[in-house]
Enzyme design. Structure first.
Site, PDB file in Angstrom:
ATOM      1  N   HIS A  71      -0.930  14.454  -3.442  1.00 49.05           N
ATOM      2  CA  HIS A  71       0.451  14.873  -3.721  1.00 49.05           C
ATOM      3  C   HIS A  71       0.658  15.151  -5.211  1.00 49.05           C
ATOM      4  CE1 HIS A  71       2.398  13.462   0.305  1.00 49.05           C
ATOM      5  NE2 HIS A  71       1.995  14.707   0.351  1.00 49.05           N
TER       6      HIS A  71
ATOM      7  N   HIS B 172      -4.825  11.641   2.362  1.00 48.27           N
ATOM      8  CA  HIS B 172      -3.967  10.954   3.346  1.00 48.27           C
ATOM      9  C   HIS B 172      -4.538  11.004   4.754  1.00 48.27           C
ATOM     10  CE1 HIS B 172      -0.615  11.979   0.383  1.00 48.27           C
ATOM     11  NE2 HIS B 172      -0.695  10.666   0.389  1.00 48.27           N
TER      12      HIS B 172
ATOM     13  N   CYS C 178      -8.935   8.790   2.132  1.00 53.26           N
ATOM     14  CA  CYS C 178      -9.051   7.502   1.437  1.00 53.26           C
ATOM     15  C   CYS C 178      -9.716   6.496   2.382  1.00 53.26           C
ATOM     16  CB  CYS C 178      -7.658   7.011   1.044  1.00 53.26           C
ATOM     17  SG  CYS C 178      -7.646   5.272   0.588  1.00 53.26           S
TER      18      CYS C 178
ATOM     19  N   HIS D  84       5.575  10.621   7.025  1.00 48.50           N
ATOM     20  CA  HIS D  84       4.505  10.740   6.025  1.00 48.50           C
ATOM     21  C   HIS D  84       3.212  11.207   6.693  1.00 48.50           C
ATOM     22  CE1 HIS D  84       1.714   9.734   2.802  1.00 48.50           C
ATOM     23  NE2 HIS D  84       2.756   9.632   1.994  1.00 48.50           N
TER      24      HIS D  84
ATOM     25  N   GLU E 121       0.161  10.553   6.097  1.00 49.68           N
ATOM     26  CA  GLU E 121      -0.794   9.459   6.350  1.00 49.68           C
ATOM     27  C   GLU E 121      -0.485   8.806   7.692  1.00 49.68           C
ATOM     28  OE1 GLU E 121      -1.153   6.308   3.357  1.00 49.68           O
ATOM     29  OE2 GLU E 121      -1.679   4.908   4.971  1.00 49.68           O
TER      30      GLU E 121
ATOM     31  N   THR F 155      -0.984   2.340   4.270  1.00 52.50           N
ATOM     32  CA  THR F 155      -1.635   1.594   3.173  1.00 52.50           C
ATOM     33  C   THR F 155      -0.712   1.288   1.998  1.00 52.50           C
ATOM     34  OG1 THR F 155      -2.432   3.657   2.210  1.00 52.50           O
ATOM     35  CG2 THR F 155      -3.928   2.524   3.711  1.00 52.50           C
TER      36      THR F 155
ATOM     37  N   CYS G 184      -3.057  -1.491   0.826  1.00 53.25           N
ATOM     38  CA  CYS G 184      -3.833  -1.444  -0.415  1.00 53.25           C
ATOM     39  C   CYS G 184      -2.891  -1.944  -1.510  1.00 53.25           C
ATOM     40  CB  CYS G 184      -4.249  -0.008  -0.676  1.00 53.25           C
ATOM     41  SG  CYS G 184      -4.840   0.246  -2.344  1.00 53.25           S
TER      42      CYS G 184
ATOM     43  N   SER H 104       5.465  13.175  -4.120  1.00 54.01           N
ATOM     44  CA  SER H 104       4.667  11.955  -3.983  1.00 54.01           C
ATOM     45  C   SER H 104       5.569  10.744  -3.733  1.00 54.01           C
ATOM     46  CB  SER H 104       3.851  11.743  -5.263  1.00 54.01           C
ATOM     47  OG  SER H 104       3.528  10.371  -5.413  1.00 54.01           O
TER      48      SER H 104
END
Lengths: 282, 282
Positions: free
Chosen positions: A40, A72, A94, A122, A124, A160, A188, A216
């Site tokens: 992003h 993502h 990732c 999103h 992801e 994450t 994360c 982002s």
């Protein structure tokens, strides 16, 4: 003016890896694509475009060449389509996101209904969810989880970048919904660590500059948490967006950047702030 | 005096089943034993003893005959010893406790470190814990769980009579300890439902009588929660322990009983209260 750059500003592990893989692929011959923006950061995407890497909205737009899977991740179907089209695949997903996708797949296969803690819009989360082969629900918070139906076996996986508190709230709600709850702690902590450092910094400066893509989520959130402590917080993408009037009467400036902000953009911002400072004095 | 008996007073499902199996075994010929007291009611144990059923502290005290496994369950080694001695086994372990034992065994086999939420001194917990073949910890509350080491995979199982809030606290603490948490909701809600009803009753009477073994954890807890609302709460095992002075000036009496209290003991208490009431008037 004293300028303090946050230690955790900029690329996280997954973004660093994805960007490295993308520039490496761009250096090679042949058609190269990314499926969605690689990260992003519009500036990184633009630099890759200048090197001939095209951003595709749909895997069917490519017939040959190399396709880079964004950090993502993408939906399971999209990856399968790329494989079946014999495209060369550079998987820049990732590794933490990849784990979350794998946990969803194995939970589904083992007969669990899956609850994904995250933002349904999103990319992801949309990617993670696609790995479920059985029932799957996306919940943004504990209150939403409390509205889920009863389930015999519940598997919980988190986006994450979710907060640990939010994961706990959802798990607590799920405990009342089923006989067995299996939770994968897929958060994360880079996001939390970055936010904590930014908050500490915002508390001791007169002005905060947060650098990162306006698209982002983690950068927007970073700017929000700083704004709450320090109204003189500005979210920018590039040095050209810095307004010299922001620094009037300012003695200390804090600078931080989202996980998808490259070092070169941070350096340009630091240089421009130094320039503004010299103009103030002169 | 008006006497109100709680709907949930007395035997829960598991105790009813265990007692039925024990009296059925006692009716048959041959040596019959229970491994530990069949349930936490000295009066039921005494009645079985009068029928020839002996309580053993150790399975090695029996060489032949039938051995009844008590409702709280026994350690895996004890059950194995009974099997290897060719004793006839009547397994009166509460099916909910059995489930908890099985979950601990399967979690251990699947490589999870196991956390049992419960009272380390309780025979049910000692039995459950014995089914672990890997690492196992007993924690009484979230604060104790917060002191556990980090673990890769954590399996959580609860003593069947634990409160749901306590399980949530332990799960929350474990979420910060490991990458994967697998929770089996092994709590039986009979205890919570009984306590809620007793509290509601204690709020509208002048005196509460709680009947059950002085060695019964759930009866002691039942008396405690009533005492907090109504100091005129008395925990007794049998009708003979009723003191007529307790009822002086009392218009309404509430009666409840623990999960291991047989109906005959409750009936004797109700009869004795009626007698005391008649004496008051007369």
């Amino acid at each position: 003016m004293e300028v303090i750059l946050a230690k955790q500003a900029g690329f996280c592990f997954g973004v660093k890896r994805a960007t490295h893989l993308a520039f490496e692929a761009a250096d090679r011959k042949g058609e190269t694509y990314t499926l969605g923006p690689i990260i992003h950061s519009p500036q990184v995407v633009q630099r890759l475009e200048e090197m001939g890497v095209k951003v595709l909205g749909d895997v069917n737009e490519a017939d040959a060449g190399t396709i880079i899977i964004r950090s993502h991740g993408v939906a399971a179907e999209e990856l399968e389509a790329a494989v079946s089209k014999n495209l060369e695949i550079v998987d820049a997903t990732c590794p933490f996101v990849k784990k979350a996708q794998e946990h969803v797949a194995s939970l589904s296969q083992a007969g669990y209904d899956v609850v994904v803690v995250g933002d349904a819009d999103h990319p992801e989360v949309q990617g993670i969810v696609s790995y479920a082969t059985g029932k799957v629900y996306v919940v943004g918070c504990g209150d939403e989880a409390a509205k889920l139906p009863r389930m015999a076996k519940i598997g919980v996986v988190a986006q994450t970048t979710q907060s640990f508190e939010n994961l706990k709230d959802v798990v607590n709600a799920c405990l009342a919904k089923g006989g067995e709850i299996r939770v994968y702690h897929t958060i994360c902590d880079a996001t939390a660590v970055r936010q904590e450092e930014a908050k500490a910094l915002a508390g001791k400066v007169d002005c905060m500059i947060v650098i990162g893509g306006f698209n982002s989520a983690n950068t927007k959130r970073l700017a929000e948490v700083c704004s709450e402590l320090l109204p003189r917080t500005h979210h920018i993408e590039t040095a050209s967006q810095l307004d010299p009037t922001w620094f009037s009467g300012v003695e200390k400036v804090g600078v931080t950047a989202g996980a998808s902000t490259p070092k070169w953009l941070i350096d340009e911002v630091l240089d421009r702030i130094a320039e503004i400072d010299r103009e103030k004095i002169g």
